[in-house]
Write a protein that holds these residues in place. Structure first.
Motif, PDB file in Angstrom:
ATOM      1  N   GLY A 183     -14.215   5.014  -5.612  1.00 55.38           N
ATOM      2  CA  GLY A 183     -14.166   3.630  -6.065  1.00 55.38           C
ATOM      3  C   GLY A 183     -13.285   2.787  -5.164  1.00 55.38           C
ATOM      4  N   GLY A 184     -12.559   1.883  -5.769  1.00 55.55           N
ATOM      5  CA  GLY A 184     -11.686   0.985  -5.017  1.00 55.55           C
ATOM      6  C   GLY A 184     -10.598   1.724  -4.256  1.00 55.55           C
ATOM      7  N   LEU A 185     -10.169   2.863  -4.780  1.00 61.04           N
ATOM      8  CA  LEU A 185      -9.159   3.651  -4.079  1.00 61.04           C
ATOM      9  C   LEU A 185      -9.687   4.152  -2.743  1.00 61.04           C
ATOM     10  CD1 LEU A 185      -7.706   5.762  -7.025  1.00 61.04           C
ATOM     11  CD2 LEU A 185      -6.693   3.778  -5.920  1.00 61.04           C
ATOM     12  N   PHE A 241       0.816  -1.210   0.000  1.00 58.82           N
ATOM     13  CA  PHE A 241       0.000   0.000   0.000  1.00 58.82           C
ATOM     14  C   PHE A 241       0.850   1.260   0.000  1.00 58.82           C
ATOM     15  CE2 PHE A 241      -3.620  -2.659   1.254  1.00 58.82           C
ATOM     16  CZ  PHE A 241      -4.599  -2.102   0.444  1.00 58.82           C
ATOM     17  N   GLU A 242       1.976   1.239   0.692  1.00 60.04           N
ATOM     18  CA  GLU A 242       2.869   2.401   0.688  1.00 60.04           C
ATOM     19  C   GLU A 242       3.448   2.634  -0.706  1.00 60.04           C
ATOM     20  OE1 GLU A 242       5.687   1.712   3.814  1.00 60.04           O
ATOM     21  OE2 GLU A 242       4.219   2.208   5.372  1.00 60.04           O
ATOM     22  N   LEU A 276       0.583   6.656  -6.753  1.00 54.83           N
ATOM     23  CA  LEU A 276      -0.598   7.506  -6.913  1.00 54.83           C
ATOM     24  C   LEU A 276      -0.246   8.960  -6.641  1.00 54.83           C
ATOM     25  CD1 LEU A 276      -3.644   7.882  -7.339  1.00 54.83           C
ATOM     26  CD2 LEU A 276      -3.947   7.336  -4.905  1.00 54.83           C
ATOM     27  N   GLY A 277       0.502   9.218  -5.583  1.00 57.79           N
ATOM     28  CA  GLY A 277       0.930  10.576  -5.269  1.00 57.79           C
ATOM     29  C   GLY A 277       1.784  11.183  -6.370  1.00 57.79           C
ATOM     30  N   ASP A 303      -7.105   5.104   4.478  1.00 56.85           N
ATOM     31  CA  ASP A 303      -5.872   5.783   4.874  1.00 56.85           C
ATOM     32  C   ASP A 303      -4.614   4.998   4.538  1.00 56.85           C
ATOM     33  OD1 ASP A 303      -7.068   8.090   5.826  1.00 56.85           O
ATOM     34  OD2 ASP A 303      -7.400   7.237   7.820  1.00 56.85           O
ATOM     35  N   CYS A 304      -4.754   3.694   4.338  1.00 54.58           N
ATOM     36  CA  CYS A 304      -3.577   2.892   3.961  1.00 54.58           C
ATOM     37  C   CYS A 304      -2.964   3.395   2.660  1.00 54.58           C
ATOM     38  CB  CYS A 304      -3.970   1.427   3.787  1.00 54.58           C
ATOM     39  SG  CYS A 304      -4.508   0.616   5.278  1.00 54.58           S
ATOM     40  N   LEU A 305      -3.801   3.880   1.765  1.00 54.22           N
ATOM     41  CA  LEU A 305      -3.344   4.392   0.482  1.00 54.22           C
ATOM     42  C   LEU A 305      -3.268   5.923   0.491  1.00 54.22           C
ATOM     43  CD1 LEU A 305      -2.655   3.283  -2.355  1.00 54.22           C
ATOM     44  CD2 LEU A 305      -5.013   3.720  -2.981  1.00 54.22           C
TER      45      LEU A 305
END
Length: 93
Positions: free
Chosen positions: A36-38, A9-10, A16-17, A43-45
């Motif tokens: 959605g899935g995000l 996830f990190e 993503l960032g 918070d993990c993502l």
């Protein structure tokens, strides 16, 4: 193993960032909502994505925040259905 999942996830959040940092100069957003899935990842993502976004953008983007959609995983379904639900000739709204 929990450490493996956390690292995954990190890493994904960092990617993503980085992607959001490449779009920030174009759109100059104050808020970016993940849906959605995000959004289901929570918070993990979100935390690693926001950290990477701010690490790659200048101080003028410090006000840009990341958030989670209230619709979560249903956002795509609701977005796809919206045109049909808004058609008055079908008796909807």
């Amino acid at each position: 193993d929990e450490n493996w999942a956390t690292a995954l996830f990190e890493t994904m959040g960092g990617w993503l960032g980085q992607w959001l940092a490449s779009l920030a100069p174009v759109f100059l957003p104050e808020l970016i909502l993940l849906c959605g899935g995000l959004a289901e990842a929570g918070d993990c993502l979100l935390a690693p994505a926001e950290e990477r976004l701010h690490a790659l953008t200048g101080p003028e983007y410090a006000r840009c925040r990341l958030g989670l959609s209230h619709f979560g995983g249903q956002a795509g379904v609701l977005g796809a259905a919206a045109p049909l639900l808004n058609r008055s000739e079908n008796g909807f709204w």
